[in-house]
Design a protein around this motif. Sequence first.
Motif, PDB file in Angstrom:
ATOM      1  N   THR A 102       0.862  -1.181   0.000  1.00 44.35           N
ATOM      2  CA  THR A 102       0.000   0.000   0.000  1.00 44.35           C
ATOM      3  C   THR A 102       0.897   1.228   0.000  1.00 44.35           C
ATOM      4  O   THR A 102       2.114   1.117   0.190  1.00 44.35           O
ATOM      5  N   LEU A 103       0.296   2.389  -0.205  1.00 41.38           N
ATOM      6  CA  LEU A 103       1.093   3.614  -0.122  1.00 41.38           C
ATOM      7  C   LEU A 103       1.727   3.752   1.252  1.00 41.38           C
ATOM      8  O   LEU A 103       2.863   4.215   1.384  1.00 41.38           O
ATOM      9  N   PRO A 109       7.398   7.522   6.076  1.00 42.23           N
ATOM     10  CA  PRO A 109       6.337   8.227   6.824  1.00 42.23           C
ATOM     11  C   PRO A 109       6.189   9.704   6.478  1.00 42.23           C
ATOM     12  O   PRO A 109       5.079  10.227   6.415  1.00 42.23           O
ATOM     13  N   SER A 110       7.310  10.398   6.243  1.00 34.99           N
ATOM     14  CA  SER A 110       7.220  11.832   5.973  1.00 34.99           C
ATOM     15  C   SER A 110       6.530  12.110   4.639  1.00 34.99           C
ATOM     16  O   SER A 110       5.695  13.017   4.537  1.00 34.99           O
ATOM     17  N   ILE A 196       7.226  13.122  -5.285  1.00 30.74           N
ATOM     18  CA  ILE A 196       6.158  13.657  -4.436  1.00 30.74           C
ATOM     19  C   ILE A 196       6.518  15.043  -3.933  1.00 30.74           C
ATOM     20  O   ILE A 196       5.682  15.963  -3.942  1.00 30.74           O
ATOM     21  N   ASP A 197       7.762  15.234  -3.510  1.00 31.06           N
ATOM     22  CA  ASP A 197       8.183  16.558  -3.042  1.00 31.06           C
ATOM     23  C   ASP A 197       7.983  17.613  -4.118  1.00 31.06           C
ATOM     24  O   ASP A 197       7.418  18.691  -3.871  1.00 31.06           O
ATOM     25  N   ASP A 198       8.459  17.327  -5.327  1.00 25.56           N
ATOM     26  CA  ASP A 198       8.342  18.283  -6.422  1.00 25.56           C
ATOM     27  C   ASP A 198       6.879  18.528  -6.777  1.00 25.56           C
ATOM     28  O   ASP A 198       6.461  19.664  -7.014  1.00 25.56           O
ATOM     29  N   ALA A 199       6.124  17.452  -6.818  1.00 22.29           N
ATOM     30  CA  ALA A 199       4.720  17.568  -7.205  1.00 22.29           C
ATOM     31  C   ALA A 199       3.952  18.465  -6.249  1.00 22.29           C
ATOM     32  O   ALA A 199       3.275  19.405  -6.661  1.00 22.29           O
ATOM     33  N   LEU A 200       4.060  18.186  -4.976  1.00 26.96           N
ATOM     34  CA  LEU A 200       3.260  18.921  -4.000  1.00 26.96           C
ATOM     35  C   LEU A 200       3.736  20.357  -3.831  1.00 26.96           C
ATOM     36  O   LEU A 200       2.955  21.222  -3.444  1.00 26.96           O
TER      37      LEU A 200
END
Length: 296
Positions: A102-103, A109-110, A196-200
């Motif tokens: 799962t994700l 966690p971060s 994810i960092d770049d996307a958000l």
Amino acid sequence: MRISLARATFFSALFYFLLCCQTALANGLNPALYLIEKNGQQSYLFGTVHMGDQSMAVLPEKVTQALKSSDQLVVEVDLSQLTAAQLQARAFPLMLLPEGQTLASRLDPSHYEKLANYLQSQGMDITQVQRLQPWAVMIELARMAYMRAGYMPEYGVDMQLLKLAKQLQKPVLELETIEQQFGLFSRLGEFEGQMIDDALAQLNDANKYIHPLIYAWQRGDNDGLASYHRSIFGQDEYTKRSEQILLTERNRAWVTTLVPKLKQHSLFIAVGALHLTEQQGLLELLKINGFKIKKV
């Protein structure tokens, strides 16, 4: 995000349907169209965007006439032949994490908390996407970002061309399959955290990461597209690897496929606009193979 726009370039087509209402010329739409010629054989190369606004509801006459004069339409993937059920049956399994993952178990966690908080801000619960690959979640978030910025799937270019080709009874050649396209992202698995960092960090910055691409395409501004290309693909390991996988390697493979066909047929080649620019773009690669390129 740095990769979301290149990703949206070929995956937002999953959500397309056609809706035409007003003429392109009345809205100042003038995308770049290129004539390709070698040994007297002529074809066309056209960069596309897969989501747009109402000004893109009908393509300019120069584009439709070029398709009419061609023997065959070439696209990345032809989704027009698939029903919604067929598309889901082929695409959805590729978007799922391996059984037992799962994700929550895949991400640290971060990053999991960061993604959960962002989804909550968009009215979604992370449990709704718990079984999806991280890149599949990013695809959906990118699509949503384009729509918030005013760009809708129904004004996408590719499906308009596919519909016209069907009306004209033109054969359609696919350069890739859905499975091949989705498989690209498994090669970026080591960068999921940075993705994810770049996307958000960038999804809500439409003025920097969405509008410039659409505006440059609408004006036929190849220099603008090249500048945009350089702005989203930097020199860090993640973006260099992304550019290599999503653009450079595919461009080379496409040229290998296209060159012998261009010698025998008049083709109308329609692929994402960012595939045309820079040294490893289709324009330069075709020139290296002896083709003359002229902007129509």
